[in-house]
Write a protein that holds these residues in place. Sequence first.
Motif, short mmCIF file in Angstrom:
data_model
loop_
_atom_site.label_atom_id
_atom_site.label_comp_id
_atom_site.label_asym_id
_atom_site.label_seq_id
_atom_site.Cartn_x
_atom_site.Cartn_y
_atom_site.Cartn_z
N VAL A 316 0.85 -1.20 0.00
CA VAL A 316 0.00 0.00 0.00
C VAL A 316 0.89 1.26 0.00
N ASP A 317 1.91 1.27 0.84
CA ASP A 317 2.81 2.43 0.91
C ASP A 317 3.57 2.62 -0.41
N LYS A 359 -15.70 6.56 1.32
CA LYS A 359 -15.39 7.18 2.62
C LYS A 359 -16.47 6.82 3.63
N GLN A 360 -17.75 6.93 3.18
CA GLN A 360 -18.85 6.62 4.11
C GLN A 360 -18.84 5.15 4.54
N GLU A 361 -18.38 4.29 3.61
CA GLU A 361 -18.35 2.86 3.93
C GLU A 361 -17.21 2.50 4.88
N GLY A 362 -16.30 3.45 5.10
CA GLY A 362 -15.23 3.22 6.06
C GLY A 362 -13.92 2.77 5.47
N ALA A 363 -13.76 2.86 4.14
CA ALA A 363 -12.46 2.52 3.55
C ALA A 363 -11.46 3.62 3.90
N ARG A 364 -10.18 3.25 4.01
CA ARG A 364 -9.14 4.23 4.38
C ARG A 364 -8.62 4.93 3.11
N VAL A 365 -8.67 6.26 3.09
CA VAL A 365 -8.14 7.00 1.94
C VAL A 365 -6.63 7.13 2.12
N ILE A 383 -9.80 14.55 -11.42
CA ILE A 383 -9.92 13.87 -10.12
C ILE A 383 -8.53 13.34 -9.75
N LYS A 384 -8.12 13.60 -8.52
CA LYS A 384 -6.79 13.13 -8.11
C LYS A 384 -6.76 11.60 -8.07
N PRO A 385 -5.68 10.99 -8.55
CA PRO A 385 -5.55 9.54 -8.41
C PRO A 385 -5.81 9.14 -6.96
N THR A 386 -6.69 8.16 -6.79
CA THR A 386 -7.20 7.84 -5.45
C THR A 386 -6.97 6.38 -5.09
N ILE A 387 -6.44 6.18 -3.89
CA ILE A 387 -6.21 4.81 -3.39
C ILE A 387 -7.00 4.62 -2.10
N PHE A 388 -7.87 3.61 -2.09
CA PHE A 388 -8.56 3.20 -0.87
C PHE A 388 -7.93 1.90 -0.37
N ALA A 389 -7.67 1.82 0.94
CA ALA A 389 -7.17 0.56 1.51
C ALA A 389 -8.17 0.06 2.54
N ASP A 390 -7.89 -1.15 3.05
CA ASP A 390 -8.72 -1.79 4.10
C ASP A 390 -10.18 -1.95 3.66
N VAL A 391 -10.37 -2.30 2.39
CA VAL A 391 -11.75 -2.43 1.91
C VAL A 391 -12.32 -3.80 2.30
N LYS A 392 -13.65 -3.88 2.37
CA LYS A 392 -14.35 -5.13 2.70
C LYS A 392 -15.13 -5.59 1.47
N PRO A 393 -15.31 -6.92 1.30
CA PRO A 393 -16.00 -7.42 0.10
C PRO A 393 -17.39 -6.84 -0.11
N ILE A 409 -7.98 -1.54 -2.20
CA ILE A 409 -7.03 -2.59 -1.84
C ILE A 409 -7.51 -3.32 -0.59
N GLY A 410 -7.51 -4.65 -0.70
CA GLY A 410 -7.86 -5.49 0.45
C GLY A 410 -6.78 -6.54 0.64
N LYS A 411 -6.88 -7.35 1.70
CA LYS A 411 -5.85 -8.36 1.94
C LYS A 411 -6.44 -9.77 1.97
N PHE A 412 -5.55 -10.76 1.79
CA PHE A 412 -5.97 -12.17 1.88
C PHE A 412 -4.88 -12.95 2.61
#
Length: 501
Positions: A316-317, A359-365, A383-393, A409-412
Amino acid sequence: MTIPLEKEVTLPDGQKFTLPTGLFINNEFVKSKSGHTLDSINPATGEINGTVYAAEAEDVDVAVKAAKQAFKSWKKVSGVDRGILLNKLADKMVEQRDLLGSIEAWDSGKTKEQNAVYDIDECVNCFRYFAGWADKITGKVIQNDPNKLAYTVHEPLSVVGQIVPWNYPLAMSAWKLAPALAAGNVVILKTSEITPLSMLYTAKLIKEVGFPSGVVNIISGYGKTAGTALCVHPDVAKIAFTGSTATGKLIAKTAADTMKAVTLECGGKSPLIIRADADLDQAVKWAAIGIMSNQGQICTATSRIYAHESIYEKFVDALSTHVQQEYKQGSMFDADAVVGPQVSEQQRDKVLKYIQIGKQEGARVVLGGEKNAEGELSKGYFIKPTIFADVKPSMRIVNEEIFGPVVSIGKFSSDEEAIALANGTEYGLGAAIFTSNLTVAHTMAADIESGMVWINSSNDSDVHIPFGGVKMSGVGRELGEYGLDMYTQAKAIHVNLGTKL
Ligand code: NAD
């Protein structure tokens, strides 16, 4: 409304050209019968770039009649000669690469140097590739009964309707025109109402290189009117469509009444899986290309990334740093800019709405998450290139096609989980896997439900290789030999060699 059939244009980079504004039917630019027009808007400024005539059903009917007439002689033109014409068109595009790239950028918001000119190269490759096929279309002799000679001929379908979107106005047209013409069909191509200009200019080139009247007809127009008219017309044998899944479904239903052949290239929500053993630096670079290219307006954009938990934060970083360093935002004629504006105000607003939902769903910007209103850019649809992390299915930003520079971005923790996440979508266009384990790579590729899988790359499209989706991403294939097959039909000839009754 009456407008001149030509407009002299000076582009922001100083190049001048004459823009045809009419409907290209029978090798002439003509006014629409109703006088209806549409405006093409500059995505960087919101100003009108050009006003062109918009086809209605009656114009579509004129175009179909012209094409039907042209088919009578076009079907007798040899494959060699069809190939020569396609190669001549490719030569013209090479000659005019810079101008075509500028028109495409100006109309669609693609940055010219970093993006639009490569679309012209893609068109050239496509016309040359299918030019090569034009004299290599063969049927079969089927040997079963010694008393019968049976063979097939692969015939063109006749009049083909082609409907293209705004994200690749020229390249999507080339993907459709080249195989259709190589196989001996005649075409009516409807451009997107948002980006009609580059194909109108290309229509001039089509005439200049010598395609006979009526073989290629290019019309500007809205989907609901001109698009529907093509889909219902009884003399159109096939519709080839690229666009949204919602429109694709409608087209399939509309075309069913006249039993047309249909190919549909629709939306996607393509996953990109990064295993713990992947080359992380390469994964970062391809992941960025996979979502930020073309402002994220790519049907195959790898918009869902799943990274193994052991490398998740590091990835992510690294992605955020890489995008900040390499994906400069700017207007179409800023030579260093990679990311331009979204194509339209409506599209910009749709993407911003999804960012808000994320943002409302709680993903990390992690990066971006807003429009770019710096200086001159405030006038356009940036629109600025945007990365959301910690997303849920369950999140909407993970399930719905955003079609902008926005990645989730999510993890497995296991390969099984990665496959389940990848397949947990109604779409099935592309999928990418990053791993250094060849066995796992191929096993995963087999388990993924999509029309295309990239192992250690993303969005690696190639005119030689079939392109298309499964599930709600579409039906049929474009490009490669499979793409050519979509424009012929087999006729079986039975010759009685002695069976007497
Ligand atoms: P869209 O579906 O709104 O429009 C695509 C084309 O269809 C346009 O020319 C439009 O005028 C026409 N159209 C609209 N309604 C119609 C109707 N009722 N009958 C006939 N034609 C109609 O899509 P868009 O907004 O131009 O493009 C963006 C969408 O296209 C995205 O969802 C994207 O995923 C998809 N897309 C898919 C591919 C692919 O190859 N799979 C490629 C590019 C874009």
